[in-house]
Scaffold this motif. Structure first.
Motif, PDB file in Angstrom:
ATOM      1  N   LEU A 103       0.839  -1.207   0.000  1.00 40.97           N
ATOM      2  CA  LEU A 103       0.000   0.000   0.000  1.00 40.97           C
ATOM      3  C   LEU A 103       0.873   1.256   0.000  1.00 40.97           C
ATOM      4  CD1 LEU A 103      -2.690  -1.224   2.567  1.00 40.97           C
ATOM      5  CD2 LEU A 103      -3.172  -0.588   0.196  1.00 40.97           C
ATOM      6  N   GLN A 104       1.982   1.200   0.749  1.00 43.53           N
ATOM      7  CA  GLN A 104       2.890   2.357   0.776  1.00 43.53           C
ATOM      8  C   GLN A 104       3.450   2.623  -0.625  1.00 43.53           C
ATOM      9  OE1 GLN A 104       6.876   2.091   2.714  1.00 43.53           O
ATOM     10  NE2 GLN A 104       6.273   3.978   3.767  1.00 43.53           N
ATOM     11  N   GLU A 105       3.848   1.535  -1.273  1.00 40.84           N
ATOM     12  CA  GLU A 105       4.412   1.658  -2.617  1.00 40.84           C
ATOM     13  C   GLU A 105       3.375   2.196  -3.609  1.00 40.84           C
ATOM     14  OE1 GLU A 105       6.507  -1.941  -4.307  1.00 40.84           O
ATOM     15  OE2 GLU A 105       4.874  -1.658  -5.755  1.00 40.84           O
ATOM     16  N   ARG A 106       2.155   1.655  -3.528  1.00 35.40           N
ATOM     17  CA  ARG A 106       1.120   2.008  -4.498  1.00 35.40           C
ATOM     18  C   ARG A 106       0.490   3.370  -4.259  1.00 35.40           C
ATOM     19  NH1 ARG A 106       0.997  -0.474  -9.221  1.00 35.40           N
ATOM     20  NH2 ARG A 106       2.897  -1.640  -8.803  1.00 35.40           N
ATOM     21  N   PHE A 107       0.345   3.753  -2.972  1.00 36.42           N
ATOM     22  CA  PHE A 107      -0.386   4.991  -2.663  1.00 36.42           C
ATOM     23  C   PHE A 107       0.532   6.088  -2.125  1.00 36.42           C
ATOM     24  CE2 PHE A 107      -3.605   1.702  -2.774  1.00 36.42           C
ATOM     25  CZ  PHE A 107      -4.634   2.317  -3.471  1.00 36.42           C
ATOM     26  N   GLY A 108       1.830   5.795  -2.032  1.00 33.48           N
ATOM     27  CA  GLY A 108       2.774   6.810  -1.558  1.00 33.48           C
ATOM     28  C   GLY A 108       2.512   7.252  -0.128  1.00 33.48           C
ATOM     29  N   SER A 109       1.940   6.367   0.691  1.00 32.55           N
ATOM     30  CA  SER A 109       1.570   6.747   2.051  1.00 32.55           C
ATOM     31  C   SER A 109       2.751   6.717   3.000  1.00 32.55           C
ATOM     32  CB  SER A 109       0.530   5.765   2.596  1.00 32.55           C
ATOM     33  OG  SER A 109      -0.597   5.731   1.766  1.00 32.55           O
ATOM     34  N   ALA A 110       2.708   7.613   3.993  1.00 33.77           N
ATOM     35  CA  ALA A 110       3.642   7.479   5.108  1.00 33.77           C
ATOM     36  C   ALA A 110       3.196   6.276   5.939  1.00 33.77           C
ATOM     37  CB  ALA A 110       3.626   8.743   5.965  1.00 33.77           C
ATOM     38  N   MET A 111       4.170   5.587   6.548  1.00 30.26           N
ATOM     39  CA  MET A 111       3.853   4.387   7.337  1.00 30.26           C
ATOM     40  C   MET A 111       4.261   4.612   8.785  1.00 30.26           C
ATOM     41  SD  MET A 111       3.027   1.079   7.386  1.00 30.26           S
ATOM     42  CE  MET A 111       3.027   0.021   8.851  1.00 30.26           C
ATOM     43  N   TYR A 112       3.360   4.287   9.705  1.00 30.29           N
ATOM     44  CA  TYR A 112       3.661   4.346  11.139  1.00 30.29           C
ATOM     45  C   TYR A 112       3.638   2.937  11.699  1.00 30.29           C
ATOM     46  CZ  TYR A 112       3.318   9.379  10.893  1.00 30.29           C
ATOM     47  OH  TYR A 112       3.551  10.688  10.572  1.00 30.29           O
ATOM     48  N   ILE A 113       4.756   2.515  12.260  1.00 26.47           N
ATOM     49  CA  ILE A 113       4.855   1.179  12.867  1.00 26.47           C
ATOM     50  C   ILE A 113       4.944   1.360  14.376  1.00 26.47           C
ATOM     51  CG2 ILE A 113       6.281  -0.903  13.086  1.00 26.47           C
ATOM     52  CD1 ILE A 113       7.424  -0.186  10.252  1.00 26.47           C
ATOM     53  N   GLN A 114       4.072   0.672  15.115  1.00 26.25           N
ATOM     54  CA  GLN A 114       4.158   0.764  16.569  1.00 26.25           C
ATOM     55  C   GLN A 114       4.688  -0.552  17.141  1.00 26.25           C
ATOM     56  OE1 GLN A 114       0.455   1.212  18.829  1.00 26.25           O
ATOM     57  NE2 GLN A 114       1.526   2.416  20.385  1.00 26.25           N
ATOM     58  N   ILE A 115       5.780  -0.470  17.870  1.00 30.16           N
ATOM     59  CA  ILE A 115       6.333  -1.634  18.568  1.00 30.16           C
ATOM     60  C   ILE A 115       5.942  -1.478  20.031  1.00 30.16           C
ATOM     61  CG2 ILE A 115       8.457  -2.880  19.193  1.00 30.16           C
ATOM     62  CD1 ILE A 115       7.941  -2.993  16.180  1.00 30.16           C
ATOM     63  N   THR A 116       5.015  -2.341  20.476  1.00 31.93           N
ATOM     64  CA  THR A 116       4.429  -2.163  21.805  1.00 31.93           C
ATOM     65  C   THR A 116       5.136  -3.028  22.833  1.00 31.93           C
ATOM     66  OG1 THR A 116       2.744  -3.834  21.328  1.00 31.93           O
ATOM     67  CG2 THR A 116       2.188  -1.580  20.766  1.00 31.93           C
ATOM     68  N   ASP A 117       6.339  -2.609  23.194  1.00 34.63           N
ATOM     69  CA  ASP A 117       7.125  -3.416  24.137  1.00 34.63           C
ATOM     70  C   ASP A 117       6.512  -3.404  25.535  1.00 34.63           C
ATOM     71  OD1 ASP A 117       7.894  -0.697  24.180  1.00 34.63           O
ATOM     72  OD2 ASP A 117       9.773  -1.166  25.168  1.00 34.63           O
ATOM     73  N   ASP A 118       5.664  -2.409  25.814  1.00 34.56           N
ATOM     74  CA  ASP A 118       4.965  -2.393  27.107  1.00 34.56           C
ATOM     75  C   ASP A 118       3.843  -3.438  27.151  1.00 34.56           C
ATOM     76  OD1 ASP A 118       3.688  -1.025  25.066  1.00 34.56           O
ATOM     77  OD2 ASP A 118       2.899   0.571  26.342  1.00 34.56           O
ATOM     78  N   GLU A 119       3.174  -3.634  25.987  1.00 35.09           N
ATOM     79  CA  GLU A 119       1.962  -4.459  25.961  1.00 35.09           C
ATOM     80  C   GLU A 119       2.209  -5.905  26.409  1.00 35.09           C
ATOM     81  OE1 GLU A 119       0.346  -5.012  22.048  1.00 35.09           O
ATOM     82  OE2 GLU A 119      -1.557  -5.790  22.799  1.00 35.09           O
ATOM     83  N   LYS A 120       3.241  -6.525  25.857  1.00 39.29           N
ATOM     84  CA  LYS A 120       3.439  -7.942  26.163  1.00 39.29           C
ATOM     85  C   LYS A 120       4.032  -8.150  27.544  1.00 39.29           C
ATOM     86  CE  LYS A 120       1.151  -8.896  22.899  1.00 39.29           C
ATOM     87  NZ  LYS A 120       1.119  -9.437  21.573  1.00 39.29           N
ATOM     88  N   LEU A 121       4.630  -7.090  28.068  1.00 45.96           N
ATOM     89  CA  LEU A 121       5.101  -7.123  29.448  1.00 45.96           C
ATOM     90  C   LEU A 121       3.890  -7.211  30.386  1.00 45.96           C
ATOM     91  CD1 LEU A 121       7.876  -4.824  30.741  1.00 45.96           C
ATOM     92  CD2 LEU A 121       5.683  -4.629  31.851  1.00 45.96           C
ATOM     93  N   TRP A 122       2.861  -6.436  30.065  1.00 45.79           N
ATOM     94  CA  TRP A 122       1.654  -6.456  30.893  1.00 45.79           C
ATOM     95  C   TRP A 122       0.792  -7.679  30.607  1.00 45.79           C
ATOM     96  CZ3 TRP A 122       0.964  -0.795  29.059  1.00 45.79           C
ATOM     97  CH2 TRP A 122       1.691   0.066  29.898  1.00 45.79           C
ATOM     98  N   ALA A 123       0.664  -8.029  29.321  1.00 51.28           N
ATOM     99  CA  ALA A 123      -0.277  -9.092  28.949  1.00 51.28           C
ATOM    100  C   ALA A 123       0.291 -10.487  29.191  1.00 51.28           C
ATOM    101  CB  ALA A 123      -0.679  -8.947  27.482  1.00 51.28           C
TER     102      ALA A 123
END
Ligand code: TRP
Length: 389
Positions: A103-123
């Motif tokens: 989608l980034q390639e086709r639509f030229g979109s900026a991409m936001y990646i979230q690495i949730t290192d807090d989440e698996k610590l809690w879950a």
């Protein structure tokens, strides 16, 4: 008692039972990804639609039509997806990011990646040093797919918190416990971190708008298990003055044991191929994998096999046979009995080991610059009223 078809559970923290996807869509209140919409994506993408969409792995959405209306009028959108690190990625984890890359390639979109290192610590009770370490490792695997480093941004929760927190407090202010309790099935013994966490997973949807002082639509490709988070996010968008994010939902991937979700939590590591598996492990796992084959060769030649329930066919379908003609031939020959499971497994083993070797080289190539994409400073925002005035 007869088996109850409703006995499946799909939440961000638990996936179990035989999933009825039509019923799940009804329960969640999402829209089907129709052929007309798929064709529209293809027209706007100016080329063939990605196999993950074309083959129905992505099957459900929220507000995709509205997002595409915007694209038609020349409004750009951003992409957002993420990963809660707790161990090495397996091949199915790459799906949502592979679609984002396309989608980034086709639509030229900026991409936001979230690495949730807090989440698996809690879950999951994974230690802080482990989630941080796996966060970096997982990020390399994600970036190795070929994201454009000029327009890709990474939120690494514990390290990006100075950028995320101002918006997270505005989100959290509008979410109460009874909502998260109902949506996620939380109980009095649920960790308080997890009760807050959904606010943090909402932030990237609004961040580009907040940062720029404008309204920028966002599209989130994710597994349907993540939808509960974004139901909350979407309800808050209006009050916060931002567009509701659009969502594209995928099915859960079947594991090598033939179960309905490839989740390896508490299950055997034999259930998936990890990106750091050695060739011998790949060969062993595939050779033991559950197939849709018949009891005997003779029967299979005569009656053909069942691709729909087969974990090997699922791997071809979700990534390892991107070429449509090849995929169709595999499917046809499986159904007719021309292709036996042993041969099919041998071919897949070769394809997967080739992919892993190539991927290992690519992830080393991104290592020198991956850290640069992690947002650590709060943005300098234009002088406009913040969310909520
Ligand atoms: N909660 C997701 C996980 O458990 C990680 C995640 C964060 C995510 N933001 C996301 C997934 C956005 C999909 C889309 O892995």
């Amino acid at each position: 008692m007869p088996p109850d078809p409703e006995r499946f559970v799909v939440t961000p923290y638990e996936v179990k039972g035989p999933i009825d996807y039509d019923r799940l869509r009804e329960q969640f209140g999402t829209e089907p990804l129709t052929e007309a919409l798929v064709a529209r994506i293809g027209r706007l993408a100016n080329g063939p639609v990605h196999p993950l969409i074309r083959r129905g792995i992505y099957f459900s959405h929220r507000d995709l039509g509205r997002l595409l209306d915007g694209v038609e009028k020349g409004t750009p959108f951003v992409l957002y997806s993420g990963r809660g690190p707790s161990g090495p990625l397996h091949t199915a984890h790459l799906m949502q990011f592979e679609l984002c890359r396309w989608l980034q390639e086709r639509f030229g979109s900026a991409m936001y990646i979230q690495i949730t290192d807090d989440e698996k610590l809690w879950a999951r009770g994974v230690s802080a040093s482990e989630t941080a370490r796996w966060g970096v490792e997982n990020l390399l695997d994600i970036l190795a797919l070929g994201f454009d480093r000029r327009t890709t941004h990474v939120f690494f929760d514990t390290r990006s918190i100075r950028a995320l927190y101002p918006l997270a407090v505005e989100v959290a202010k509008r979410v109460n416990f009874s909502t998260v309790k109902a949506v996620f099935g939380f109980t009095p013994s649920t960790n308080v971190g997890l009760i807050f966490y959904t606010a943090l997973q909402s932030v990237p949807c609004f961040f580009p708008s907040w940062e720029s002082g404008t309204t920028i639509p966002c599209l989130i490709p994710c597994g349907i298990d993540q939808d509960p988070h974004f139901r909350i996010t979407r309800d808050l968008a209006g009050p916060l003055g931002y567009p509701k994010p659009a969502i594209l939902h995928s099915r859960m991937t079947i594991g090598l044991s033939g179960n309905q979700s490839v989740s390896t939590t508490g299950a055997s590591t034999e259930n998936a191929i990890f990106l750091d598996d050695a060739p011998a492990a790949v060969e062993r796992k595939i050779s033991h994998a559950f197939t849709g084959g018949r009891a005997t060769v003779e029967e299979q030649r005569r009656l053909g096999a069942h691709p729909e329930v087969c974990s090997i066919w699922s791997m071809w379908r979700t990534g390892f046979a991107p070429d449509e003609a090849e995929f169709d031939a595999i499917t046809r020959d499986c159904r007719s009995g021309a292709l036996l499971c042993g041969e099919c497994k041998g071919r897949l083993t070769e394809r997967v080991t080739g992919f892993l070797a190539d991927h290992a080289r690519k992830r080393e190539a991104v290592r020198p610059w991956a850290e640069e994409l992690i947002v650590e400073e709060p943005p300098a925002r234009p002088a406009v009223p913040g969310p909520g005035g």
